[in-house]
Design a protein around this motif. Structure first.
Motif, PDB file in Angstrom:
ATOM      1  N   ASP A 271       1.696  -5.445 -14.765  1.00 54.77           N
ATOM      2  CA  ASP A 271       0.780  -5.168 -14.237  1.00 54.77           C
ATOM      3  C   ASP A 271       0.577  -5.493 -12.680  1.00 54.77           C
ATOM      4  N   ILE A 272       1.754  -6.294 -12.251  1.00 59.30           N
ATOM      5  CA  ILE A 272       1.849  -6.696 -10.751  1.00 59.30           C
ATOM      6  C   ILE A 272       3.310  -6.274 -10.135  1.00 59.30           C
ATOM      7  N   PHE A 273       3.166  -5.164  -9.264  1.00 58.50           N
ATOM      8  CA  PHE A 273       4.449  -4.829  -8.751  1.00 58.50           C
ATOM      9  C   PHE A 273       4.682  -5.637  -7.313  1.00 58.50           C
ATOM     10  N   THR A 274       5.889  -6.009  -6.944  1.00 60.29           N
ATOM     11  CA  THR A 274       5.970  -6.808  -5.832  1.00 60.29           C
ATOM     12  C   THR A 274       7.137  -6.257  -5.000  1.00 60.29           C
ATOM     13  N   ILE A 275       7.122  -6.566  -3.651  1.00 61.16           N
ATOM     14  CA  ILE A 275       8.285  -6.440  -2.767  1.00 61.16           C
ATOM     15  C   ILE A 275       8.594  -7.744  -2.316  1.00 61.16           C
ATOM     16  N   ASN A 276       9.895  -8.034  -2.657  1.00 62.64           N
ATOM     17  CA  ASN A 276      10.295  -9.272  -2.248  1.00 62.64           C
ATOM     18  C   ASN A 276       9.564 -10.510  -2.814  1.00 62.64           C
ATOM     19  N   GLY A 277       9.143 -10.314  -4.116  1.00 65.48           N
ATOM     20  CA  GLY A 277       8.697 -11.229  -4.796  1.00 65.48           C
ATOM     21  C   GLY A 277       7.092 -11.609  -4.563  1.00 65.48           C
ATOM     22  N   LYS A 278       6.527 -10.829  -3.435  1.00 67.60           N
ATOM     23  CA  LYS A 278       5.284 -10.743  -3.262  1.00 67.60           C
ATOM     24  C   LYS A 278       4.353  -9.484  -3.612  1.00 67.60           C
ATOM     25  N   SER A 279       2.911  -9.483  -3.596  1.00 67.95           N
ATOM     26  CA  SER A 279       2.091  -8.290  -3.917  1.00 67.95           C
ATOM     27  C   SER A 279       0.935  -8.325  -3.015  1.00 67.95           C
ATOM     28  N   GLY A 280       0.726  -6.805  -2.705  1.00 70.90           N
ATOM     29  CA  GLY A 280      -0.540  -6.574  -2.054  1.00 70.90           C
ATOM     30  C   GLY A 280      -0.465  -7.221  -0.575  1.00 70.90           C
ATOM     31  N   ASP A 281      -1.567  -7.975  -0.134  1.00 67.26           N
ATOM     32  CA  ASP A 281      -1.675  -8.614   1.275  1.00 67.26           C
ATOM     33  C   ASP A 281      -0.712  -9.699   1.333  1.00 67.26           C
ATOM     34  N   SER A 282      -0.085 -10.206   0.181  1.00 69.11           N
ATOM     35  CA  SER A 282       0.875 -11.564   0.405  1.00 69.11           C
ATOM     36  C   SER A 282       2.113 -10.938   0.949  1.00 69.11           C
ATOM     37  N   ILE A 283       2.535  -9.615   1.095  1.00 65.43           N
ATOM     38  CA  ILE A 283       3.714  -9.300   1.500  1.00 65.43           C
ATOM     39  C   ILE A 283       3.806  -9.197   2.856  1.00 65.43           C
ATOM     40  N   GLU A 284       4.986  -9.730   3.466  1.00 64.90           N
ATOM     41  CA  GLU A 284       4.949  -9.703   5.027  1.00 64.90           C
ATOM     42  C   GLU A 284       5.249  -8.386   5.369  1.00 64.90           C
ATOM     43  N   PRO A 285       4.225  -7.871   6.631  1.00 60.49           N
ATOM     44  CA  PRO A 285       4.730  -6.759   7.233  1.00 60.49           C
ATOM     45  C   PRO A 285       6.058  -6.617   7.813  1.00 60.49           C
ATOM     46  N   LEU A 286       6.544  -5.419   8.207  1.00 62.23           N
ATOM     47  CA  LEU A 286       7.930  -5.310   8.913  1.00 62.23           C
ATOM     48  C   LEU A 286       7.679  -4.774  10.394  1.00 62.23           C
ATOM     49  N   MET A 287       7.956  -5.925  11.255  1.00 62.08           N
ATOM     50  CA  MET A 287       8.031  -5.802  12.693  1.00 62.08           C
ATOM     51  C   MET A 287       9.128  -5.026  13.310  1.00 62.08           C
ATOM     52  N   VAL A 288       8.750  -3.864  14.064  1.00 65.79           N
ATOM     53  CA  VAL A 288       9.611  -3.110  14.737  1.00 65.79           C
ATOM     54  C   VAL A 288       9.083  -2.933  16.303  1.00 65.79           C
ATOM     55  N   LYS A 289      10.227  -2.739  16.998  1.00 67.90           N
ATOM     56  CA  LYS A 289       9.893  -2.445  18.485  1.00 67.90           C
ATOM     57  C   LYS A 289      10.042  -0.741  18.806  1.00 67.90           C
ATOM     58  N   GLU A 290       9.298  -0.272  19.642  1.00 71.32           N
ATOM     59  CA  GLU A 290       9.334   1.121  19.817  1.00 71.32           C
ATOM     60  C   GLU A 290      10.984   1.326  20.381  1.00 71.32           C
ATOM     61  N   GLY A 291      11.541   2.372  19.979  1.00 69.50           N
ATOM     62  CA  GLY A 291      12.773   2.716  20.264  1.00 69.50           C
ATOM     63  C   GLY A 291      13.893   2.522  19.510  1.00 69.50           C
ATOM     64  N   GLU A 292      13.516   1.369  18.689  1.00 68.86           N
ATOM     65  CA  GLU A 292      14.596   0.966  17.930  1.00 68.86           C
ATOM     66  C   GLU A 292      14.935   2.219  16.651  1.00 68.86           C
ATOM     67  N   LYS A 293      16.152   1.845  16.146  1.00 68.49           N
ATOM     68  CA  LYS A 293      16.316   2.464  15.114  1.00 68.49           C
ATOM     69  C   LYS A 293      16.716   1.509  13.807  1.00 68.49           C
ATOM     70  N   VAL A 294      15.822   1.964  12.816  1.00 65.23           N
ATOM     71  CA  VAL A 294      15.557   0.848  11.707  1.00 65.23           C
ATOM     72  C   VAL A 294      16.112   1.122  10.506  1.00 65.23           C
ATOM     73  N   ARG A 295      16.685   0.430   9.556  1.00 61.86           N
ATOM     74  CA  ARG A 295      17.137   0.461   8.388  1.00 61.86           C
ATOM     75  C   ARG A 295      16.410  -0.383   7.568  1.00 61.86           C
ATOM     76  N   LEU A 296      16.025   0.593   6.350  1.00 63.09           N
ATOM     77  CA  LEU A 296      15.185  -0.176   5.185  1.00 63.09           C
ATOM     78  C   LEU A 296      16.131   0.127   4.048  1.00 63.09           C
ATOM     79  N   ARG A 297      16.582  -1.137   3.508  1.00 69.71           N
ATOM     80  CA  ARG A 297      17.463  -1.341   2.203  1.00 69.71           C
ATOM     81  C   ARG A 297      16.215  -1.510   0.947  1.00 69.71           C
ATOM     82  N   LEU A 298      16.302  -0.458   0.529  1.00 67.45           N
ATOM     83  CA  LEU A 298      15.486  -0.417  -0.840  1.00 67.45           C
ATOM     84  C   LEU A 298      16.237  -0.692  -2.283  1.00 67.45           C
ATOM     85  N   VAL A 299      15.811  -1.752  -2.653  1.00 69.30           N
ATOM     86  CA  VAL A 299      16.675  -2.252  -3.983  1.00 69.30           C
ATOM     87  C   VAL A 299      15.801  -2.540  -5.120  1.00 69.30           C
TER      88      VAL A 299
END
Length: 554
Positions: A271-299
């Motif tokens: 009943d608890i789904f996680t991203i990198n071991g955390k759920s909901g507000d406890s998940i760290e945001p992903l910071m990016v800078k305008e113009g960057e090419k960003v790769r997200l590795r989904l595992v």
């Protein structure tokens, strides 16, 4: 006056308690600004519980990134906080869930020292990396499980850049479930992106002690195999007895399926789904800078498929299971369905400043907690809204990218052809998961010689269950799905999911001698029988199975 003070004190305590419970309910529901709860399901009374059972081990810490060529990974028990309100007993690599992220260079030799500080045996499997057989980390097949207080050294040279994972393969249905996994990234000689993030998707039970009592017996790790084959003997396979000469006898004596009703595998306890071991507000945001090419590795390191939606940006599916696709096109507002054991890399250009969700779509209880924000630096606020209940088109790899000459075709001749019929049945007192009507270790091996070209036809005949099938030690090329050939980029994988009724044809070259598992990566299915092996003629394992090691390969 004293009574009045006591009354005010009692009221204050009650008020704080109400605030805490409300916060827990909000956190567990994954409340974030602008969120629409949609069809999120809830169970009365389960969300506000903080697990009272604590272990003596230390609290887990944030995962670190390790670089270089030699690493130490320590397996140890601890207490892990999933969100503000729920902590669980966990098993961790290097005191974190996920374990330390390992980053290595393509073509450089790697040495990993595993130290076991658990009270039970353990191992490490390098999921997706084509290691030598003796480094594959499968207790009873390629090595003996590493005992408490002991160590084992893994050495290999990763030749294929991409996104991979490492995880225990000793009693993995329980140990992975408690957090024994991490990411290993093999970096290419030249990068196509400016910044990358790894998102490891998992599911947890907020009340694992209660659920384990209800689901007791689901982990069928002691399959009694009657010394069938070298490298397979001395493996403890739980309540699975296999009497010689009678393959259809009960192989699951004493099995209690708990929440697995009918012929379907019920996963609602998670009943608890996680991203990198955390759920909901406890998940760290992903910071990016305008113009960057960003790769997200989904595992996906869990036991369930998850549909991931990137908001606010066009993106490309750059790689599947670590293997780059040829000329991928930009798509938008499609979900990427990621099954257990699979990895998808997506790339986008950060060209839309603000804060944008990346989230799981669905209506299970834990769905709401599997989301976080992509936040542009120097940008405040967000106009984005969660839409996790919305049905969106699903990415289809069968006609994506541009066709190029492939190593294998449907029409060519093969040295070995094998049909793998995946099914579910009731056997004895419970449910088993079968390959061609048999459960491991009675399943028929795929016997090959080095250099053989092998074609495997996989069919999911189960009525309700998906089967994400993972081949160790090799990549395979997907040739067709449901009778239709691949029309876009060649698809090279090590794990492929089959939904009920689907048929997939794959091919690979037998170029890595050894004994290799080919199994369902919903490990509840694997421990209940859905495993077979690719075995090379004349290969002899380099270790001697220890009957006292407690080897449990799933």
């Amino acid at each position: 006056m004293k009574r009045k003070s006591l009354a005010l004190f009692a009221f204050a305590v009650l008020f704080l308690a109400v605030l805490f419970l409300a916060a827990c309910s909000s956190q567990q529901s994954g409340d974030m600004e602008g969120m629409d709860h949609g069809n999120t399901k809830k169970e009365e009374g389960i969300k506000n519980k903080v697990n009272p059972e604590k272990v003596d081990g230390a609290q887990t810490v944030s995962s670190e990134t390790l670089t270089g060529n030699e690493f130490t990974i320590v397996a140890k028990e601890g207490t892990h906080q999933l969100n503000d309100c729920v902590s669980v007993n966990a098993l961790a690599f290097n005191r974190s869930v996920p374990g330390s992220q390992i980053r290595v260079k393509q073509g450089e030799k790697v040495k990993v020292n595993l130290k076991n500080e658990l009270s039970e045996p353990v191992s490490i499997h390098w999921h997706g990396i084509t290691v030598p057989n003796e480094m594959d980390g499968i207790p009873g097949v390629t090595q003996n499980a590493v005992q408490p207080g002991e160590s084992f050294t893994y050495e290999f040279t990763p030749e294929d850049p991409g996104t991979y994972m490492y995880h225990t393969h000793q009693n993995a249905v329980e140990q992975m479930d408690k957090g024994l996994y991490g990411a290993i990234i093999v970096e290419p000689e030249e990068k196509t992106y400016d910044r990358d993030y790894t998102l490891m998707l998992d599911e947890w039970m907020s009340n694992p002690e209660e659920e384990s009592a209800e689901m007791e017996g689901m982990e069928h790790n002691n399959m009694n195999n009657n010394e069938e084959a070298e490298g397979e003997s001395n493996m403890d396979h739980s309540n699975m007895s296999s009497e010689a000469g009678n393959e259809e006898e009960s192989k699951m004596e004493g099995m209690d399926q708990g929440g697995m009703g009918g012929m379907g595998h019920d996963m609602s306890a998670y009943d608890i789904f996680t991203i990198n071991g955390k759920s909901g507000d406890s998940i760290e945001p992903l910071m990016v800078k305008e113009g960057e090419k960003v790769r997200l590795r989904l595992v996906n390191v869990g036991f369930m498929s998850h549909k991931i939606h990137l908001h606010g940006h066009k993106f490309k599916v750059a790689a599947i299971d670590g293997q780059e696709l040829n000329e991928p096109q930009e798509i938008k507002d499609q979900v990427i369905s990621i099954a257990p054991g699979e990895r998808y890399d997506i790339e986008f250009t950060a060209d839309n400043p603000g804060e944008w969700f990346i989230e799981c779509h669905g209506d299970m209880e834990g769905t709401a907690g599997m989301k976080t924000l992509i936040k542009y630096e120097d940008t405040e606020g967000s106009t984005d809204t969660s839409n996790q209940e919305m049905q969106l088109p699903e990415f289809n790899y069968m006609n994506y990218g541009v066709f190029e000459d492939a190593e294998f075709t449907l029409e060519q001749d093969y040295d070995v052809e094998y049909t793998m019929n995946l099914n579910t049945k009731m056997d004895g007192e419970g449910q088993v998961f079968t390959i061609n009507g048999k459960t491991f270790p009675e399943t028929d091996n795929i016997n090959v010689k080095e250099g053989d070209l092998v074609k495997v036809t996989l069919t999911n005949s189960s009525m309700m269950d998906d089967h994400p099938m993972h081949l160790h030690g090799h990549f395979f090329q997907v040739l067709s799905k449901n009778g239709k050939p691949v029309e876009g980029s060649s698809i090279i994988r090590d794990t492929i999911n089959l939904k009920p009724g689907e048929e997939v044809v794959v091919a690979f070259k037998a170029d890595n001698p050894g004994n290799w598992l080919f199994h369902c990566h919903d490990l509840h299915h694997a421990t209940a029988g859905m495993v077979n092996m690719v075995k090379y003629d004349g290969f002899t394992p380099s270790f001697t199975p220890d009957p006292d090691a407690g080897n449990k390969p799933e």
